[in-house]
Design a protein around this motif. Sequence first.
Motif, short mmCIF file in Angstrom:
data_model
loop_
_atom_site.label_atom_id
_atom_site.label_comp_id
_atom_site.label_asym_id
_atom_site.label_seq_id
_atom_site.Cartn_x
_atom_site.Cartn_y
_atom_site.Cartn_z
N LEU A 60 2.87 5.70 -3.07
CA LEU A 60 4.11 6.46 -3.30
C LEU A 60 4.54 6.75 -4.80
O LEU A 60 4.64 7.80 -5.42
CB LEU A 60 5.46 6.01 -2.91
CG LEU A 60 6.80 6.56 -3.16
CD1 LEU A 60 6.77 8.05 -2.57
CD2 LEU A 60 7.85 5.84 -2.42
N ALA A 61 3.81 5.70 -5.54
CA ALA A 61 4.11 5.40 -6.91
C ALA A 61 2.98 6.56 -7.68
O ALA A 61 3.57 7.21 -8.44
CB ALA A 61 3.92 3.92 -7.54
N GLN A 62 1.87 6.47 -7.14
CA GLN A 62 0.99 7.51 -7.54
C GLN A 62 1.58 9.00 -7.28
O GLN A 62 1.37 9.85 -8.16
CB GLN A 62 -0.34 7.61 -6.66
CG GLN A 62 -1.46 8.23 -7.43
CD GLN A 62 -2.16 7.58 -8.61
OE1 GLN A 62 -2.02 6.40 -9.01
NE2 GLN A 62 -2.65 8.45 -9.66
N VAL A 85 3.18 7.75 -11.33
CA VAL A 85 3.08 6.45 -11.93
C VAL A 85 1.70 5.93 -11.58
O VAL A 85 1.54 5.86 -10.13
CB VAL A 85 4.37 5.30 -11.38
CG1 VAL A 85 3.82 4.15 -12.17
CG2 VAL A 85 5.72 5.93 -12.00
N PRO A 86 0.74 5.77 -12.23
CA PRO A 86 -0.32 5.09 -12.03
C PRO A 86 -0.49 4.08 -10.98
O PRO A 86 0.32 3.13 -11.31
CB PRO A 86 -1.10 4.92 -13.12
CG PRO A 86 -0.63 5.66 -14.38
CD PRO A 86 0.84 5.89 -13.82
N ALA A 87 -1.26 3.98 -9.83
CA ALA A 87 -0.94 2.71 -8.96
C ALA A 87 -1.15 1.75 -9.48
O ALA A 87 -0.80 0.66 -9.23
CB ALA A 87 -1.77 3.16 -7.70
N LYS A 88 -2.36 1.50 -10.56
CA LYS A 88 -2.71 0.42 -11.11
C LYS A 88 -1.78 -0.06 -11.81
O LYS A 88 -1.51 -1.39 -12.08
CB LYS A 88 -4.24 0.56 -11.93
CG LYS A 88 -4.60 -0.83 -12.36
CD LYS A 88 -6.08 -0.43 -13.16
CE LYS A 88 -6.62 -1.46 -13.73
NZ LYS A 88 -7.99 -1.44 -14.32
N ASP A 89 -1.04 0.67 -12.70
CA ASP A 89 0.09 0.13 -13.40
C ASP A 89 1.18 -0.48 -12.65
O ASP A 89 1.81 -1.43 -13.08
CB ASP A 89 0.77 1.29 -14.34
CG ASP A 89 -0.44 1.84 -15.57
OD1 ASP A 89 -1.45 0.96 -15.72
OD2 ASP A 89 0.01 2.88 -16.13
N ALA A 94 0.85 -1.05 -0.10
CA ALA A 94 -0.04 -0.21 0.21
C ALA A 94 1.12 1.21 0.09
O ALA A 94 0.65 2.04 -0.82
CB ALA A 94 -1.07 -0.07 1.07
N HIS A 95 1.70 1.30 0.66
CA HIS A 95 2.75 2.31 0.95
C HIS A 95 3.43 2.77 -0.53
O HIS A 95 3.58 3.87 -0.94
CB HIS A 95 3.80 2.23 2.00
CG HIS A 95 3.64 2.52 3.22
ND1 HIS A 95 2.75 3.67 3.61
CD2 HIS A 95 3.94 1.77 4.52
CE1 HIS A 95 2.61 3.58 5.00
NE2 HIS A 95 3.32 2.51 5.73
N MET A 96 3.69 1.52 -1.31
CA MET A 96 4.65 1.75 -2.45
C MET A 96 3.67 2.26 -3.59
O MET A 96 3.83 2.75 -4.36
CB MET A 96 5.08 0.48 -2.95
CG MET A 96 6.33 0.21 -2.05
SD MET A 96 7.83 1.50 -1.90
CE MET A 96 7.44 2.43 -0.41
#
Length: 261
Positions: free
Chosen positions: A187-189, A193-197, A182-184
Amino acid sequence: MHLIFGLGPIGGNIGERLAELNREVFGFDLAPARVHEWAAATNAPASSDLARVDWSAVDSVIVAVRTADQVSSVFRSLQECCAERPLSVFVVSTLAAEDARRILPSGPDSWRVFEAPVSGGPHGARHGTLTTFLSGPAPTDAEERLLADISGRVFRMRNYGDAATVKLLNNTLGTYNLLSTAHMLNLAQRAGVPAKDFLEVIRVSSGQSWMSDNFSEVQYDLLLKDVGLLRGEVGSLPATDLSGDVEQVILQARGLLESEA
């Protein structure tokens, strides 16, 4: 006959699995709607009234309730109905180790009580692929066959409480994995970087775990319950701090594994 005590996601699916294997099962739950739904799914008898159970036919009970108090209540109800009869009792509920050591030996001498918390969720329960952590007496051939029908793997331990400790450690590790994922994703979002991707990347690379594969379906409330039980037993849990001495912790754990080889 196998009496399934608790028709929630684990007990209900174990019961469905056994019914599918043409084992004689009877489902019990205090929620009438759950009883009706399970009976319709399995075409097996079920009730919220223990008086409807043919106790002379019951040879094993699978206890799949949520709390230690509920397990104690089940034991009291069973003793009122069949204290003198031989009975194999499998408690698949996850207990604190202290509660397992307190409750499970309290059954009558005619019972064979197994501490048997499981991992694998509703899908594993439905398809007979659960990981079962087992403490208690040496299983008979009939008990081994029942375990084989519901389990993909059985880890055997000596004393009541040991199975609970292993299950709680495992689920707490799973919670760390879930939280880290969840943290990563968050952080990606934030990094664009889209979280789903990014979740698709995790699932096929070094960050992959069972928790990332099942991120959106994990029953985290049950995991958090188990984290609380483990914290109550050991006092505190390790804090994950990547600015600390990560190498030392990793090498210490690897050394433990090598010393036990």
